[in-house]
Design a protein around this motif. Structure first.
Motif, short mmCIF file in Angstrom:
data_model
loop_
_atom_site.label_atom_id
_atom_site.label_comp_id
_atom_site.label_asym_id
_atom_site.label_seq_id
_atom_site.Cartn_x
_atom_site.Cartn_y
_atom_site.Cartn_z
N LYS A 7 0.84 -1.20 0.00
CA LYS A 7 0.00 0.00 0.00
C LYS A 7 0.87 1.26 0.00
N PRO A 8 0.31 2.37 -0.50
CA PRO A 8 1.07 3.63 -0.47
C PRO A 8 1.54 4.01 0.93
N GLU A 9 0.71 3.76 1.95
CA GLU A 9 1.12 4.13 3.30
C GLU A 9 2.28 3.27 3.80
N TYR A 10 2.36 2.02 3.36
CA TYR A 10 3.51 1.18 3.72
C TYR A 10 4.77 1.72 3.06
N ARG A 11 4.64 2.10 1.80
CA ARG A 11 5.80 2.64 1.08
C ARG A 11 6.24 3.96 1.69
N ALA A 12 5.29 4.76 2.16
CA ALA A 12 5.62 6.02 2.83
C ALA A 12 6.39 5.75 4.12
N MET A 13 6.01 4.69 4.85
CA MET A 13 6.73 4.33 6.08
C MET A 13 8.16 3.90 5.75
N LEU A 14 8.34 3.18 4.66
CA LEU A 14 9.68 2.76 4.26
C LEU A 14 10.54 3.97 3.89
N ARG A 15 9.94 4.96 3.25
CA ARG A 15 10.64 6.15 2.76
C ARG A 15 10.89 7.21 3.83
N LYS A 16 10.23 7.10 4.96
CA LYS A 16 10.23 8.16 5.98
C LYS A 16 11.65 8.64 6.30
N ILE A 66 11.48 -0.36 -6.74
CA ILE A 66 11.27 -1.15 -7.96
C ILE A 66 10.10 -2.08 -7.69
N TYR A 67 9.06 -1.97 -8.50
CA TYR A 67 7.88 -2.80 -8.33
C TYR A 67 7.90 -3.93 -9.36
N VAL A 114 -2.13 -1.94 -3.71
CA VAL A 114 -2.39 -0.71 -4.47
C VAL A 114 -1.10 -0.48 -5.24
N GLU A 115 -1.13 -0.80 -6.52
CA GLU A 115 0.11 -0.74 -7.31
C GLU A 115 0.69 0.66 -7.28
N PRO A 116 2.02 0.75 -7.17
CA PRO A 116 2.66 2.06 -7.19
C PRO A 116 2.46 2.73 -8.55
N GLU A 117 2.34 4.03 -8.50
CA GLU A 117 2.28 4.83 -9.72
C GLU A 117 3.69 4.88 -10.32
#
Length: 163
Positions: A81-90, A98-99, A133-136
């Motif tokens: 999910k986008p929120e998981y990716r945001a947590m990784l990027r924090k 890379i998806y 939710v696939e990354p854009e």
């Protein structure tokens, strides 16, 4: 070249294989996100129970700490999910995701060839696709995994060289 790389995708998409190979080629350390789940999460997945957002919170924070604490790193993580990716990027600026994109049928065929992995059953895979939710394209480099692993790796390295 980017110094922090996260390889994303559902279970069986090839995150660990491709991530490890990228790390080897770049001489970066590799961290498989699966190795950092707490025992309770592993037990749930073994029983075929999908993880919740709450289950993933501390795990994602641990992976973010690994990215933060290492000057270079490649991590394999579902990042559904986008929120998981945001947590990784924090707190990180220099990070590339890379998806590894594939169909449920392609990935299920791969799952059936795996031995000894705690991720259990088609229902679990279906739950990951339901959560995904696939990354854009501006969030991650997207690679089609219907090609063989060496082609996926070469495409990933080519795209990373432009970063």
């Amino acid at each position: 070249m980017t110094k922090k790389i996260v390889v994303l995708g559902v279970s069986g998409s090839g995150k660990s294989l491709i991530g490890k190979n990228i790390a080897d080629k770049l001489d970066y350390p590799f961290f498989d996100g699966d190795d950092f789940h707490c025992q309770a999460n592993v037990d749930k997945m073994r029983q075929g129970t999908p993880l919740t957002d709450e289950d993933r919170k501390d795990w994602l924070a641990t992976l973010n700490t690994i990215l933060t604490d290492n000057p270079t790193a490649v991590i394999a993580c579902s990042g559904l999910k986008p929120e998981y990716r945001a947590m990784l990027r924090k707190g990180l600026d220099d990070i590339t995701m890379i998806y590894l994109k594939g169909t449920i049928d392609t990935i299920w065929q791969r799952h059936q060839k795996r031995d000894g992995h705690y991720f259990n059953g088609r229902e679990m895979l279906e739950s990951q696709f339901a959560t995904l939710v696939e990354p854009e394209k501006d969030e991650a480099l997207v690679i089609d995994i219907s090609q063989d692993a060496s082609a996926v790796l070469n495409e990933a390295l080519s795209l990373l060289s432009k970063k």
